[in-house]
Design an enzyme around this catalytic site. Structure first.
Site, PDB file in Angstrom:
ATOM      1  N   SER A  35      29.453  31.896  33.294  1.00  0.00           N
ATOM      2  CA  SER A  35      28.672  31.245  34.628  1.00  0.00           C
ATOM      3  C   SER A  35      28.160  32.727  35.372  1.00  0.00           C
ATOM      4  CB  SER A  35      28.921  29.978  35.953  1.00  0.00           C
ATOM      5  OG  SER A  35      30.486  30.768  35.862  1.00  0.00           O
ATOM      6  N   ASP A 339      29.854  29.700  46.250  1.00  0.00           N
ATOM      7  CA  ASP A 339      31.080  28.949  46.612  1.00  0.00           C
ATOM      8  C   ASP A 339      32.119  28.694  46.121  1.00  0.00           C
ATOM      9  OD1 ASP A 339      30.738  29.295  43.706  1.00  0.00           O
ATOM     10  OD2 ASP A 339      29.368  28.273  43.272  1.00  0.00           O
ATOM     11  N   HIS A 342      32.483  31.285  42.916  1.00  0.00           N
ATOM     12  CA  HIS A 342      30.877  32.835  42.979  1.00  0.00           C
ATOM     13  C   HIS A 342      30.476  33.285  43.593  1.00  0.00           C
ATOM     14  CE1 HIS A 342      30.451  29.373  39.365  1.00  0.00           C
ATOM     15  NE2 HIS A 342      30.167  30.459  38.464  1.00  0.00           N
TER      16      HIS A 342
END
Length: 374
Positions: A35, A339, A342
């Site tokens: 991600s 978040d 990240h």
């Protein structure tokens, strides 16, 4: 530490004088990983829970729309692509497949393949295969693992050969950048099952990851890759989520040590591979070191909050992921983390410059810029 602060100050000065690149400096950029590098592949995986194609994600992205990036805006690979002279980051590979399938008037696999081949023309400058939730090990996550990502790249290479002869494709790939950003999810999975791992357990886990990493790099090399830009495992024990799980709110040091063990293994691996693989060049960017430096000296980069997430819920705004119903900060440029796991766009921009043309503390044995120009 004064050394880290001085390095960040010098890097900040570079951001002031940095100029946009003019014209692509390499033929293409191919991205693999999790991600931290996914620009939307997971949007095309209906069963994946690792998705970011909804608000508040993308609130600062051009147009203000979510793109599948786990960020309020652009991520590190976007800024690296800009530095390499590309007008935009390589698109998600699965969008090519989806567009080809949607444009086909027939369900025939042959027809879909033809459409993919036609669409491949727009992917001659690269593609992104990264998938949120994936890892180096095939057993990590439930999304597109690294093995599958490399299979997709092999498919794309075959499609490229329908437009160029094999020799031209070989030359193009040898000059292109192959970026890998992976390993964090492997560490997450291992630590989640082994909160107090002993030395033997950590050693066996590290050896398994590095051995598989070695196999992935060699496969890419055999497919034509020669220039490897690697981003190591971040200081994951200091992510807001893991802090929220600690009664003191501090970093989970055993998890950081696990990341460090993997990073030491990655460096040793590439040192050895350089002597084994003819014409192979590499650069390793230390996300671990950069995040550590920013946590110690946040004010240098204009950050005021390095523990809590900007978007989320619960303790430190990090016990829950970022969703349309989440609490979201308004001063996003002052947050290190977007978040629970990240970085913000501001952090990614800072990292992109540090990795492309920064100090040896953040990228070695050469910078990404030197790798591009090699």
């Amino acid at each position: 530490m004064a050394v880290k602060r001085d390095a960040l100050v010098r890097l900040l000065l570079l951001t002031v004088v940095a100029r946009g690149a003019s014209g692509a400096k390499v033929p293409a950029m191919f991205v693999f990983g999790d991600s931290t590098a996914d620009v939307g592949n997971n949007d095309y995986l209906p069963g994946s829970s690792a998705r970011a194609n909804f608000p508040h994600n993308g609130v600062d992205f051009p147009g203000g729309k979510p793109t599948g990036r786990f960020s309020n805006g652009l991520i590190g690979v976007d800024f690296l692509a800009f530095s390499m002279g590309f007008k935009k980051s390589p698109p998600p590979y699965l969008s090519l497949v989806a567009n080809a399938a949607n444009s086909s008037s027939s369900s025939s696999s042959i027809e879909v393949t033809r459409n993919v081949t036609k669409a491949a023309a727009s992917y001659m400058t690269g593609a992104n295969f990264a998938s949120g939730g994936s890892g180096v090990l095939d057993s990590t996550g439930t999304t597109i693992n690294m093995t599958k990502q490399i299979e997709y790249f092999s498919d794309l290479k075959d499609q490229m050969k329908t437009r160029l002869n094999a020799n031209r494709v070989s030359v193009l790939l040898s000059k292109s950048i192959f970026l890998i950003s992976a390993g964090g999810n492997d560490a997450f999975d291992f630590f989640s099952q082994n909160k107090s791992p002993d030395y033997t357990g950590v050693q066996q886990f590290t050896e398994a990851v590095i051995s598989t990493y070695d196999s992935h790099v060699k496969t890419l090399y055999n497919l034509g890759a020669r220039k490897f830009a690697v981003i190591d495992v971040p200081l994951i024990g200091c992510c807001p989520y893991w802090r929220s799980q600690n009664p003191t709110g501090e970093c989970i040091e055993p998890l950081n040590q696990l990341a460090k063990s993997l990073n030491d293994g990655i460096r040793d691996l590439f040192t050895n591979l350089r002597s084994e693989m003819q014409r192979m060049k590499y650069s390793i960017a230390s996300s671990y070191e950069l995040v550590s430096s920013l946590i110690e000296n946040p004010e240098v980069a204009g950050f005021e909050e390095v523990k809590s997430a900007c978007c989320g819920g619960g303790r430190l705004n990090a016990e829950e992921g970022c969703t349309p119903k989440s609490s979201c900060c308004s001063d996003r440029g002052k947050y290190l983390f977007w978040d629970l796991l990240h970085p913000t766009q501001a952090t990614s921009k800072f990292a992109g410059l540090a990795f492309y043309d920064g100090l040896a503390q953040f990228v070695s044995p050469i910078t990404f810029k030197q790798l591009v120009e090699a």
